[in-house]
Design an enzyme around this catalytic site. Structure first.
Site, short mmCIF file in Angstrom:
data_model
loop_
_atom_site.label_atom_id
_atom_site.label_comp_id
_atom_site.label_asym_id
_atom_site.label_seq_id
_atom_site.Cartn_x
_atom_site.Cartn_y
_atom_site.Cartn_z
N ASP A 283 0.83 -1.30 0.06
CA ASP A 283 0.09 0.04 0.05
C ASP A 283 0.95 1.13 -0.15
O ASP A 283 2.18 1.35 0.38
CB ASP A 283 -0.91 -0.01 1.34
CG ASP A 283 -2.20 0.83 0.98
OD1 ASP A 283 -2.02 1.65 0.07
OD2 ASP A 283 -3.09 0.59 1.75
C1 BGC Z 1 -5.23 2.97 0.15
C2 BGC Z 1 -5.15 1.92 -0.96
C3 BGC Z 1 -5.36 2.33 -2.42
C4 BGC Z 1 -3.80 3.11 -2.32
C5 BGC Z 1 -3.60 3.92 -3.79
C6 BGC Z 1 -4.02 3.73 -0.13
O1 BGC Z 1 -3.88 4.90 0.57
O2 BGC Z 1 -4.89 2.58 1.38
O3 BGC Z 1 -6.33 1.18 -0.75
O4 BGC Z 1 -5.10 1.38 -3.24
O5 BGC Z 1 -3.65 4.31 -1.40
O6 BGC Z 1 -4.56 5.00 -3.83
#
Ligand code: BGC
Length: 737
Positions: A283
């Site tokens: 993430d």
């Molecule tokens: C979120 C993810 C997301 C990623 C990219 C993160 O802050 O937890 O679910 O896919 O950002 O946007």
């Protein structure tokens, strides 16, 4: 060298063109060949994902990324969203020495341009075919605009309504979430990843991200092995079995180890135990966050921990760099095999997607796939199937055809901005059909719909009350639309209170005092505490955040053109003090009993929820009878068939979600009071009956994690409960030898 890479490119093209499905040895050779030519920097490049943040064709895009792409030092880009910018970046990648195409990822969570109801709502439909169809539409739309990789499905179990991301998943139950996960993956990836309409999926967040202490986003997770395996990992295991192309490692720690540094999770469980062949992306910047967690001192150590744990691709930290890795390779604190394995996995997915054969395949769409009539029809179908009728006294709903004056009141009655919910990809709020529009369209001149906002969603302003009350007084029925703003659920949107924000409840109370029938329509991204509101309305329709076609779908339900069939995929608490609350709890040694002080309960609030998991009313009624099991006793490897008769005992046709729950009466470890083990959504005409059949296999359906870590089933007595929600009380027992 250059000639060799051209040769590889040609071989890949030939393999693709002739569709050599059984050419896995040739595929492997090709990938190993490519791997053998890569420098350390190029390998780490494949393991690096940057976020474009902005359109890369405008100067804001970090210029150093462009250079890195040309040098083969970036394997994937996130949030580049136009075919032109994607083509532009892919062309840069094609200028690199080995011409390895890039992935283009995006958060498509419940639709790309046509926005479907939030995932929690979709789960409430219990209609797996429709869920798969909505995923297919999202994949078709996004892939026609260059996107080839989705950061979804989000399959975190969520049992704490304070946690805002409950809106992004399928709720509290591992069985339901696993089924939804598989259908979404099928919808995104299709049968064959290389087809143009299909995209690579990414199951997230691995793992247990939905269980932060206090429901506070990103918070610490402390969890037993049993709960981790049987509840939180179960949907991920289903996703791995469904061959999801990638996983996303979560922000949180579990029992002291951040997920992106968690070798047990990423290597031992995912790769070895589950034999998973895809790759893991972190993430957003989780690798860099090891320093905040306090498990790494510097970027070098962050890179080492993540690579050794089994993370294939770093999202946005930018620290999979040769300068951090070279020394550690020499000192053997990083194994080159770990890096090779990560790259191999990424290349394999790119290869399976057909990107080597045509890196621009997603940028060439000539037809308009966005918001087509079919896509909007699917959105309407799933939106209305996801709505849950929570209360319907005196058959207030559906609105009778002789009603002439409807007062439509509330901050969400004509509010395009807040009906899409979190993660709206390329959804445009100006495309949203509001309930005011939907009702007017359907009622034409047969009834008058007048609107007053009444109040804001989250301010204390009451100055709009009077106008709304005056309107209510001259109407036949009041429809009040209340709830949360679109961004009050989702990431970084935990709430300490889970009631209706602002003065909405006060408005509802004032409207109810007019003594006109009050229908409350709710739009929210989490379970709300509605105990007080129950007193001030005659009917409640939980519409969630229904997406682009919201107003049409809600009008269908309110006017009786669609008989509601949604069931809650999460328990609704009475108040925040009960949270976390979920149906599959343990009995404890002192089971809750309102009359017994020294039982598991509260002094000041009840222990029962307002609405149990699986609950939802219909405009008709269903009766369950004649529950039977095929055998009083079975062996571990046998099967048992459970049958029940369901009758539509009302006056109109309807759909019912027939639910099967199981209790392991005497376990080696304590077991939940009941667990969902099957459901079927059936359609019955008025007066019609059907026999519904479920099959359970102890070696599959009765297993859980025992004290030694193995998953198996107990012998002894089991009870099945069948009905229309998790409080079902029609029961039957059987034994396992
Ligand atoms: C979120 C993810 C997301 C990623 C990219 C993160 O802050 O937890 O679910 O896919 O950002 O946007």
């Amino acid at each position: 060298m250059k000639q060799q890479s051209i040769r590889l490119f040609i071989v890949a093209t030939i393999l693709f063109v002739f569709g050599l499905k059984n050419a896995s040895a040739a595929d492997n050779n090709l990938i190993e060949n490519l791997l053998s030519q890569m420098t350390l920097e190029e390998k780490l490049g494949q393991m690096t994902l940057y976020s474009s943040g902005e359109d890369p064709l405008v100067p804001v895009f970090n210029p150093s990324y462009k250079q890195e792409i040309k040098e083969g030092r970036c394997g994937a880009i996130f949030a580049s969203i136009t075919p032109d910018s994607i083509r532009y970046l892919q062309e840069l990648a094609m200028q690199s020495r080995l011409k390895i195409p890039m992935l283009f990822g995006y958060d498509v969570i419940h639709g790309y341009k046509t926005i479907f109801p939030i995932p929690l709502a979709q789960a409430a439909s219990f209609n797996l075919d429709l869920i798969r169809k909505s995923a297919q539409v999202a994949a078709t739309e996004a892939s026609s605009r260059g996107i080839n990789w989705f950061f979804g499905p989000m399959i975190d179990i969520a049992r704490d309504a304070r946690w805002g991301r409950v809106s992004e998943g399928a709720g509290e139950d591992p069985f339901l979430t696993s089924k939804v996960a598989v259908e979404m993956i099928k919808g995104y990836q299709g049968e064959n990843l290389s087809e143009r309409n299909n995209v690579a999926a990414c199951a997230k967040h691995f793992a247990a991200y939905g269980a932060p202490i206090g429901g506070k986003d990103y918070n610490t997770v402390i969890m037993s092995l049993q709960e981790l395996n049987d509840v939180y990992l179960a949907p991920h295991k289903a996703a791995a079995d469904a061959q999801v192309a990638s996983f996303m490692s979560a922000f949180n720690e579990i029992n002291g180890m951040p997920c992106s540094a968690n070798r047990e999770l990423l290597t031992d469980i995912l790769q070895k135990q589950w034999k998973y062949k895809g790759f893991v992306v972190t993430d957003f910047a989780t690798i860099r966050e090891f320093m905040n967690h306090g498990i790494a001192e510097n970027e070098e150590q962050c890179a080492q921990l993540a690579i050794q744990a089994g993370v294939s691709m770093d999202m946005e930290s930018g620290i999979y760099k040769a300068k951090y890795v070279e020394n550690q390779l020499k000192s053997k604190s990083i194994d080159i095999e770990k890096i090779d394995e990560a790259v191999r996995r990424i290349l394999t997915i790119k290869y399976r997607m057909g990107l080597f054969a045509d890196p621009f395949k997603y940028c060439n769409s000539k037809t308009n796939e966005l918001m087509t009539a079919n896509n909007l029809t699917t959105a309407r179908e799933i939106a209305r199937e996801s709505m849950v009728l929570l209360k319907n006294d005196k058959q207030t709903l559906p609105i009778k055809s002789d009603i002439r004056k409807i007062a439509l009141i509330g901050p969400l009655a004509d509010n395009q901005a807040d009906m899409l919910g979190t993660w709206i990809a390329q959804g445009d709020t100006s495309d949203v059909v509001t309930l005011l529009q939907g009702l007017k369209k359907q009622l034409g001149t047969s009834a008058q719909v007048e609107y007053a906002q009444g109040c804001d969603i989250d301010t204390k302003r009451t100055s709009m009350f009077n106008k709304a009350i005056a309107l209510a007084k001259k109407s036949d029925v009041i429809v009040v639309v209340l709830g949360e703003k679109g961004d009050m659920a989702g990431e970084a949107a935990s709430r300490g209170n889970i009631n209706l924000p602002g003065v909405q409840t006060a408005l509802l109370k004032a409207l109810y005092a007019t003594k006109k029938p009050v229908i409350l329509v709710l739009m929210n991204g989490r379970p709300l505490a509605l105990e007080e509101e129950m007193n001030y309305c005659d009917a409640i329709l939980e519409a969630w955040q229904p997406g682009t076609i919201a107003g049409d779908a809600i009008a269908d339900v309110l006017l009786g053109k669609y008989n509601p069939s949604g069931k809650l995929p999460v328990t609704f608490p009475r108040c925040v003090g009960q949270v976390p609350i979920f149906y599959a709890a343990k009995s404890t040694g002192r089971p809750s009993d309102a009359k017994v002080r020294y039982s598991s309960r509260y002094l000041d609030i009840p222990f029962t929820p307002l609405f149990p998991f699986g609950f939802g009313l219909s405009y008709t009624t269903f009766e369950y009878s004649e529950l039977s099991v095929s055998h009083p006793e079975i062996g571990l490897n046998d099967e048992i068939t459970i049958q029940v008769k369901v009758k539509n005992s009302g006056k109109i046709a309807g759909q019912e979600v027939v639910q099967l729950y199981l209790k392991d009466d005497i376990g080696q470890l304590t077991r939940p009071v009941r667990e969902l083990k099957g459901f079927q959504k059936i359609q019955l005409n008025a007066g019609e009956s059907k026999v519904v059949t479920f099959t359970l296999k102890p070696s599959v359906d009765l297993i859980y994690t025992h004290a030694d870590g193995t998953q198996n089933a107990d012998a002894g007595k089991f009870t099945v409960f069948v009905g229309g929600n998790s409080d079902a009380n029609l029961l039957h027992s059987f034994r396992v030898k």
